[in-house]
Design an enzyme around this catalytic site. Structure first.
Site, PDB file in Angstrom:
ATOM      1  CB  CYS A 111      -0.906   0.075   1.153  1.00  0.00           C
ATOM      2  SG  CYS A 111      -1.968   1.423   1.295  1.00  0.00           S
ATOM      3  CE  LYS A 150      -1.380  -6.405  -4.841  1.00  0.00           C
ATOM      4  NZ  LYS A 150      -1.001  -4.987  -5.014  1.00  0.00           N
ATOM      5  CG  ASP A 215      -0.278  -0.514 -15.850  1.00  0.00           C
ATOM      6  OD1 ASP A 215      -1.112   0.049 -14.998  1.00  0.00           O
ATOM      7  OD2 ASP A 215       0.817  -0.140 -16.228  1.00  0.00           O
TER       8      ASP A 215
END
Length: 354
Positions: A111, A150, A215
């Site tokens: 984050c 992550k 993306d």
């Protein structure tokens, strides 16, 4: 092929078995709640995660943090994601998560927003790889669940240390790694760089699944990146907001090389209604209605002259009123041939920090 038998490579995360080249729904704050996860599961997401949950919030028994622990059997496999910068707090949070019985525990080291990263959590941990290893090790030791991570490529252009990070986190016991192809300082600017993700995947020392993120906004790009970078699967975030059909379309294209037609008006209205009903049931009528207002644009994108209907939807106050307008839309646009509209990857920083 072996004789006439096709060998399918399954992806394993601990005791979880996923299909070849799985599609993961990214954990997104204020987005990846149970109502949204339900529609993504219906359209093909293979593995999903909760919104990220503060370890400190779980320990304090904060209502918002506890609410995010809600998971349902139809979502499985499902991972609960936590974040924090203190070993003891993360360890305690992992034990709390363990009791809720998800399929895995994911740690957020990605984050980028200030309120998280500048307090030494999320992507802020990328400044101190030794701390990242200690935090991960504490979680692995605190739970019987498979632990995954992550993260991003690094803090900035000068500290793209994801190759070292991957090896060290694997060494302390993580079972999979998802990598967003940007640094923290990039936020969501520029183009995601998947070359380092490929280097991690192709490292002979790495034996855990590596998932790429960043993306992916079309079936064509998903297949191209599968072949070019060799990742085990793809994590999709922003492209699924308002368009959960992205999972179905990618799966079909990977398997057949053909593009599915865009969802019909009937499909769009049906999914929108399901999301609405789930939102109201999980959050209550006021919050549920209010938070759905930002979803209609995505579900109805591509319909000509839809602005008037959208303007009505965002001021209505009851589910019945919303469903009445959605029925009107379905009738008004019945039989229209939908045109494929490009998926817009919104730059949603503070709104959806992952």
């Amino acid at each position: 092929m072996r004789g006439n038998l096709q060998i399918i490579d399954l992806v394993k995360i601990g005791n979880i078995t996923l299909p070849d080249f799985p599609l993961l729904l990214a954990p997104m704050e204020d987005v990846s709640d149970p109502p949204f996860r339900a529609v993504c599961k219906d359209t093909g997401a293979d593995l999903m995660y909760t919104e990220f949950i503060s370890s400190e919030g779980l320990i304090r028994d904060a209502i918002k943090s506890r609410k995010k622990l809600d998971i349902f059997d139809y979502e499985r496999p499902i991972g609960i994601q936590i974040f924090g910068g203190d070993e003891e707090s993360l360890s305690m949070a992992a034990k709390i998560v363990d009791v809720t019985n998800p399929d895995l525990l994911d740690i957020n080291f990605g984050c980028p927003v200030k309120k998280v990263a500048l307090k030494g959590a999320g992507a802020g941990v990328l400044k101190d790889i030794d701390l990242m290893v200690r935090l991960t090790d504490a979680c692995v030791k605190a739970t019987n669940l498979p632990v995954t991570v992550k993260t991003r490529l690094g803090w900035d252009e000068q500290t793209k240390n994801i190759e070292e990070v991957a090896e060290r986190l694997q060494d302390v016991g993580i079972k999979a790694l998802s990598i967003h192809g940007r640094t923290r300082c990039q936020m969501y600017k520029g183009e995601a760089d998947w070359t380092l993700i490929a280097k991690v995947k192709n490292n002979p020392r790495i034996h855990i699944p590596i998932f790429g993120n960043g993306d992916i906004d079309s079936p064509q790009k998903a297949l191209e990146y599968k072949h070019r970078y060799g990742v085990d699967g793809i994590m999709i975030g922003r492209a699924a907001i308002g368009y959960p059909w992205i999972f179905r379309e990618i799966k079909h294209y990977v398997q057949t090389g053909e593009l599915l037609p865009p969802p019909t008006v009937e499909e769009r209205v049906a999914v929108c209604k399901k999301h609405l009903r789930g939102s109201v049931a999980w959050k209550g009528p006021i919050v549920g209605i209010n938070e759905m207002r930002g979803c209609y644009a995505g579900y109805l994108k591509g319909l000509p002259n839809i602005r008037e209907y959208r303007a009505r939807l965002v001021v209505l106050k009851t589910p019945e009123e919303v469903e009445t307008v959605l029925d009107e839309i379905q009738t008004a646009y019945a039989g229209i041939e939908m045109q494929r509209a490009p998926i817009e990857l919104v730059n949603y920083h503070e709104k959806c920090p992952l």
